[in-house]
Design a protein around this motif. Structure first.
Motif, PDB file in Angstrom:
ATOM      1  N   SER A   8       0.822  -1.210   0.000  1.00 33.99           N
ATOM      2  CA  SER A   8       0.000   0.000   0.000  1.00 33.99           C
ATOM      3  C   SER A   8       0.852   1.254   0.000  1.00 33.99           C
ATOM      4  O   SER A   8       0.386   2.337  -0.339  1.00 33.99           O
ATOM      5  N   LEU A   9       2.090   1.112   0.412  1.00 28.84           N
ATOM      6  CA  LEU A   9       2.932   2.288   0.582  1.00 28.84           C
ATOM      7  C   LEU A   9       3.420   2.885  -0.726  1.00 28.84           C
ATOM      8  O   LEU A   9       4.206   3.824  -0.723  1.00 28.84           O
ATOM      9  N   VAL A  12       2.935   6.447  -0.781  1.00 29.95           N
ATOM     10  CA  VAL A  12       3.615   7.268   0.205  1.00 29.95           C
ATOM     11  C   VAL A  12       5.051   7.524  -0.200  1.00 29.95           C
ATOM     12  O   VAL A  12       5.770   6.604  -0.569  1.00 29.95           O
ATOM     13  N   SER A 264      -5.583   2.828   5.784  1.00 29.94           N
ATOM     14  CA  SER A 264      -5.731   2.737   4.335  1.00 29.94           C
ATOM     15  C   SER A 264      -6.410   3.979   3.774  1.00 29.94           C
ATOM     16  O   SER A 264      -6.019   4.503   2.716  1.00 29.94           O
ATOM     17  N   ILE A 267      -4.003   6.875   3.595  1.00 32.42           N
ATOM     18  CA  ILE A 267      -3.064   6.724   2.485  1.00 32.42           C
ATOM     19  C   ILE A 267      -3.739   7.042   1.153  1.00 32.42           C
ATOM     20  O   ILE A 267      -3.235   7.840   0.352  1.00 32.42           O
ATOM     21  N   TYR A 272      -1.900  10.855   4.489  1.00 31.94           N
ATOM     22  CA  TYR A 272      -1.105  10.070   5.442  1.00 31.94           C
ATOM     23  C   TYR A 272       0.173  10.799   5.843  1.00 31.94           C
ATOM     24  O   TYR A 272       0.537  10.843   7.020  1.00 31.94           O
ATOM     25  N   GLU A 273       0.870  11.378   4.865  1.00 31.79           N
ATOM     26  CA  GLU A 273       2.178  11.976   5.163  1.00 31.79           C
ATOM     27  C   GLU A 273       2.084  13.147   6.118  1.00 31.79           C
ATOM     28  O   GLU A 273       3.047  13.443   6.823  1.00 31.79           O
TER      29      GLU A 273
END
Length: 506
Positions: A8-9, A12, A264, A267, A272-273
């Motif tokens: 999932s990353l 990111v 999730s 993201i 998210y970040e």
């Protein structure tokens, strides 16, 4: 259900981020979570992969303390003040009790709104509602979906009063200021998770948001079956033969899945970040049938509603791309009231100077692994019981109930040595802790509170007791009020409501 995967990353950026805007803030509160019921604290019976993924890539707090029960913890978290400054040191707010967190107190969402935040609450309030001014959307939250009381049935969302009025039952589920009766049959943990994800997906990213996600899980619901979970989760834990523990495990597994879905959503939304996520329990876990539940704080002593480490040492961590050197454990002393001043520093703002905060700013200690500015924690002191910790030493005035041992003593959890807690050796020559006089422990070398060393350090014990009594002398008197039968749902179309207003919501 959803398991947070490394793949999932791709959404990111792995490089460290320099924040150019105020971060989003998410606070997740797990209710009555046992200290060692999560993998990041050494628990290995109930898988919590989504919670552990966040914890192990963030900063775990190993020396973090809450109140021994939920109302005072929630009050301190949201105000930065001590439960004894708030008058919330005695018991929790019962459904028919006409009082709440004082309207003179300023709450975290009220501060954040001043600095451009959208503020949302999902879940359990438990800080009073006898008048509408005490409810979440009058205390700084733009929206609230959840309960005003402290618990409810996990499917029907009915709550009962306590004690002699335990037959008084009514619906307690709110969508802002509307009774949300259409969700009957929806499992509350999943429902809260869905509402939190909706908030994230619908957020206008031109301004930061604050989400306070206060789950009921894994607190008990109401009788006759207080521990409920969807059947597919109960089936996952058929290897646990103890019925209460199996149900508790299923409830925690649902909670873990909702945390995965929340992550999730952050993201996929691209937020998210720039989001700091805080995970905390409100108190230690209720064990061995206490409060109709089966958590594990092993090998810590005691449980919820006690001043032993099993009652007040909380499972907690932070996770966010702004954290320096993530993937570590912070051993600095921290209290639940420290979140508010810490978060003010995170967003680059200052608190008013005319309020006597008990909380202190922990951001430098967390970020740079330097000494904590906190040297002491007054746990509480009320009705002749209490506790104080100063440095490594903890004075306990025992005993506020009969849960003074070490649980579950192999009754429903394999009690292998916890890799994160070293209890030390018992010294059988030292006196047991009794009601007769305060007990003293060196928490650094004896975190399991085996050895009462008060007789070896009488001057230190006397000094700590004097500090505790001095703080108590200056405390706000308890705000508690006796039950008011006018609150009962049978007078209000079958639900709990703001019964002392001129026009309660029906």
């Amino acid at each position: 259900m959803f398991l947070f995967l490394l793949s999932s990353l791709v959404f990111v950026k792995e490089a460290a981020t320099t924040l150019t805007a105020k971060p989003n803030i998410v606070i997740v509160v797990a209710d009555d979570l046992g200290y060692t019921d999560v993998g990041f604290n050494g628990g290995d019976q109930i898988p919590t992969p989504n919670i552990d993924w966040l914890a192990k890539r963030g900063v775990i707090l190993s020396n973090y303390y809450t109140a021994k029960i939920c109302t005072p913890s929630r009050g301190s978290l949201l105000t930065g003040r001590h439960q004894m400054q708030l008058g919330l040191q005695r018991s929790v707010i019962l459904p028919s009790a006409p009082y709440g967190l004082g309207l003179n107190e300023t709450l975290l969402p009220q501060y954040l709104k001043k600095y451009g935040y959208s503020t949302h609450m999902v879940g359990k309030w438990h800080l009073g509602y006898y008048k509408l001014d005490y409810t979440p959307t009058r205390r700084g939250f733009d929206t609230h979906f959840g309960v005003w009381n402290g618990k409810s049935d996990y499917f029907s969302h009915y709550d009962t009063d306590w004690g002699v009025h335990s037959n008084e039952s009514g619906l307690d589920l709110w969508d802002n200021l509307r009774v949300a009766s259409e969700y009957n049959g929806s499992y509350i943990t999943q429902l809260y998770g869905q509402k939190a994800v909706e908030i994230i997906k619908n957020h206008n990213q031109s301004n930061p948001f604050f989400l306070y996600l206060a789950h009921q899980a894994v607190h008990n619901g109401i009788s006759p079956q207080p521990l409920k979970a969807p059947q597919e989760y109960l089936d996952k834990f058929s290897f646990i033969t103890h019925d209460g523990r199996r149900r508790y495990a299923a409830m925690l597994s649902v909670l873990d899945d909702t945390i995965g879905n929340l992550t999730s959503a952050l993201i996929s939304s691209g937020m998210y970040e720039n989001t700091l996520l805080i995970f905390t329990t409100d108190n230690g876990g209720p064990v061995d049938g206490f409060s109709m539940n089966y958590a594990s704080n092993w090998p810590l002593r005691g449980c919820k509603e006690t001043y032993w480490e099993g009652g007040v040492r909380g499972a907690a961590f932070l996770h966010g791309k702004m954290l320096k050197n993530p993937g570590r454990t912070s051993h600095q002393l921290m209290h639940i009231s420290d979140w508010l001043p810490t978060l003010m520093t995170v967003i680059g703002e200052k608190l008013p100077t005319d309020i006597d905060y008990y909380g202190v700013d922990q951001w430098a200690a967390i970020q740079y692994d330097v000494a904590s500015p906190r040297k002491e924690i007054i746990h509480s002191y009320d009705l002749s019981t209490g506790a104080i910790r100063h440095g490594d030493y903890k004075l306990v005035i025992c005993c506020d109930n009969n849960m003074n041992g070490w649980y579950p003593e192999q009754k429903y959890v394999p009690t292998n040595q916890n890799p994160y807690i070293s209890c030390g050796e018992r010294n059988s020559s030292l006196p047991a802790c009794t009601k007769d006089k305060p007990c003293l422990f060196d928490i650094q070398s004896d975190p399991c509170e085996y050895n009462n060393i008060a007789s070896l350090k009488p001057q230190l014990s006397k000094w700590l007791l004097e500090k505790l009594e001095t703080f108590a002398d200056a405390a706000q008197p308890p705000r508690n009020k006796p039950s008011d039968p006018a609150a009962f749902p049978r007078f209000h179309n079958g639900h709990w409501t703001n019964w002392l207003d001129k026009n309660p919501i029906y």
